[in-house]
Design an enzyme around this catalytic site. Structure first.
Site, PDB file in Angstrom:
ATOM      1  N   GLU A 178       0.728  -1.399   0.032  1.00 57.30           N
ATOM      2  CA  GLU A 178       0.032   0.125   0.182  1.00 57.30           C
ATOM      3  C   GLU A 178       0.825   1.187   0.213  1.00 57.30           C
ATOM      4  O   GLU A 178       1.205   1.786   1.096  1.00 57.30           O
ATOM      5  CB  GLU A 178      -1.020  -0.042   1.407  1.00 57.30           C
ATOM      6  CG  GLU A 178      -1.795   1.341   1.195  1.00 57.30           C
ATOM      7  CD  GLU A 178      -2.729   1.183   2.439  1.00 57.30           C
ATOM      8  OE1 GLU A 178      -2.753   0.760   3.292  1.00 57.30           O
ATOM      9  OE2 GLU A 178      -3.614   2.262   2.460  1.00 57.30           O
ATOM     10  N   LYS A 220      -2.305  -1.869  -3.070  1.00 57.04           N
ATOM     11  CA  LYS A 220      -3.465  -1.309  -2.551  1.00 57.04           C
ATOM     12  C   LYS A 220      -3.187   0.250  -2.792  1.00 57.04           C
ATOM     13  O   LYS A 220      -2.300   0.905  -2.079  1.00 57.04           O
ATOM     14  CB  LYS A 220      -3.579  -1.426  -1.138  1.00 57.04           C
ATOM     15  CG  LYS A 220      -4.835  -0.561  -0.553  1.00 57.04           C
ATOM     16  CD  LYS A 220      -5.087  -1.295   0.968  1.00 57.04           C
ATOM     17  CE  LYS A 220      -5.965  -0.295   1.649  1.00 57.04           C
ATOM     18  NZ  LYS A 220      -6.718  -1.055   2.975  1.00 57.04           N
TER      19      LYS A 220
HETATM   20  P1  13P Z   1      -9.302   3.813   4.207  1.00 56.54           P
HETATM   21  O1  13P Z   1     -10.076   3.201   2.990  1.00 56.54           O
HETATM   22  O2  13P Z   1     -10.298   4.494   5.229  1.00 56.54           O
HETATM   23  O3  13P Z   1      -8.552   4.893   3.609  1.00 56.54           O
HETATM   24  O4  13P Z   1      -8.398   2.763   5.077  1.00 56.54           O
HETATM   25  C1  13P Z   1      -7.910   1.999   4.345  1.00 56.54           C
HETATM   26  C2  13P Z   1      -6.604   1.491   4.915  1.00 56.54           C
HETATM   27  O5  13P Z   1      -6.395   0.453   4.953  1.00 56.54           O
HETATM   28  C3  13P Z   1      -5.643   2.665   5.045  1.00 56.54           C
HETATM   29  O6  13P Z   1      -4.212   1.831   5.377  1.00 56.54           O
END
Ligand code: 13P
Length: 344
Positions: A178, A220
């Protein structure tokens, strides 16, 4: 798990019609969420809230996996069923956030580096025994209209993401990589496009150098979206097209799926953006799915507000949100569906 099994697990997490619930808020992040509905941030309140989400039977068909926080992976329902076991029993895969948060980057005024690599191999081994089958690590990429992010911040964060992803695969789990380009600030859509593309190129280069198997990972990313303070906000279709364009340029076809974060977008807009991508770009090589935190939970949290009497109503709200995002997986969501109700 072998490399083949890890790849199968990655595919399962992006199976059609389902997506991931990010319920891995750290103790300090859940504090913000709970205090917004005046609920004290105690271990029992955190447990009760997560139990509400994980026992929402009508949501489960639309949820492929749940990302947990360390404390939550060790918690159980009031009746004593460990959360990991409860989820697995509904064919929902338990996952775990393994980073230790974004900290100030040395010699930088504003940028951040995510910590948590020391001792990670040992922590991963324990998480497998606790039932986790996938992991998440979030890098935070600051953006502004002209200078940020620096090459320095991008390089060190990409390096850390790749080290984390390699260790996760070595431990037999699926890494969710991510790199979040924030939507804070006044930058426009084009700036978000340029920075997201630059970020993803560097991240995939680091992943390849560190021998991460693309078949056994998920990305992500943020959507390509103008900063929250930008006066000109793009349309839903423009966001969808810009996001898919950047992903096509940067993400190898071997990666089975892309699971977006919501990043501060409203629930309905997060769903509409995902829907537009799937409706307008049916020929992409990966599954386009969700791994939402706030965009799956915001209304449910409000409906609950800490009262046991509200659990069923909150579960119905969450189940509807999960169903609408499930519909967005195939481009079949319509805004009118927001008015539907799910019987608890
Ligand atoms: P949000 O969808 O609230 O941005 O959270 C996703 C997430 O796991 C952030 O690390």
């Amino acid at each position: 798990m072998s490399a083949t099994d890890i790849a199968l697990m990655a595919k399962k997490l992006v199976a059609p019609g389902r997506g991931i619930l990010a319920a891995d808020e750290s103790t300090s992040t859940i504090e913000k969420r709970l205090s917004s509905v005046s609920v004290p941030n105690t271990p029992e309140n955190r447990r009760a809230y997560r139990e509400l989400l994980f026992t929402a039977a009508k949501a489960a068909p639309h949820i492929s996996g749940v990302i947990l926080y360390d404390e939550t992976l060790r918690q159980a329902t009031a009746a004593g069923v460990p959360f990991a076991k409860l989820l697995a029993g509904q064919d929902v895969v338990p996952g775990i956030k393994v980073d230790k948060g974004a900290k100030a980057l040395a010699f930088s005024a504003k940028e951040k580096i995510t910590e948590g690599l020391d001792g990670l191999r040992e922590r991963l081994a324990e998480y497998v025994t606790l039932g986790a089958r996938f992991t998440k690590w979030r890098a935070v990429i600051e953006i502004d209209a002209a200078e940020l992010p620096s090459d320095y911040a991008l390089d060190v964060n990409a390096h850390a993401l790749a080290r984390y992803a390699a260790l996760t695969q070595e431990a037999g789990m699926v890494p969710i990589v991510e790199p979040e380009v924030l939507m804070d600030g006044g930058h426009d859509l084009n700036r978000a496009r340029i920075v997201t593309e630059r970020t993803l190129r560097i991240v995939f280069d680091a992943l390849a150098r560190q021998r991460v198997q693309f078949e056994g990972m998920l990305l992500k990313p943020n959507m390509v979206i103008a900063g929250a303070k930008c006066a000109t906000q793009a349309s839903v279709d423009e966001v969808a097209d810009a996001t898919v364009q950047v992903l096509r340029r940067c993400v190898p076809a071997a990666v089975p799926g892309i699971v977006f974060l919501s990043g501060g977008q409203s629930e309905a807009l997060s769903t509409a953006h995902l829907n537009a991508m799937n409706a307008r770009h049916k020929d992409v090589p990966w599954q386009l799915s969700f791994s939402y935190g706030r965009a799956l939970q915001a209304s449910a949290l409000k409906a609950w507000s800490g009262s046991a009497a509200n659990v069923a109503a909150a579960q119905a709200v969450y189940a509807l949100r999960a169903r609408l995002n499930g519909a967005a997986r195939s481009g079949s969501y319509r805004p009118e569906m927001e008015k539907e109700r799910v019987a608890a």
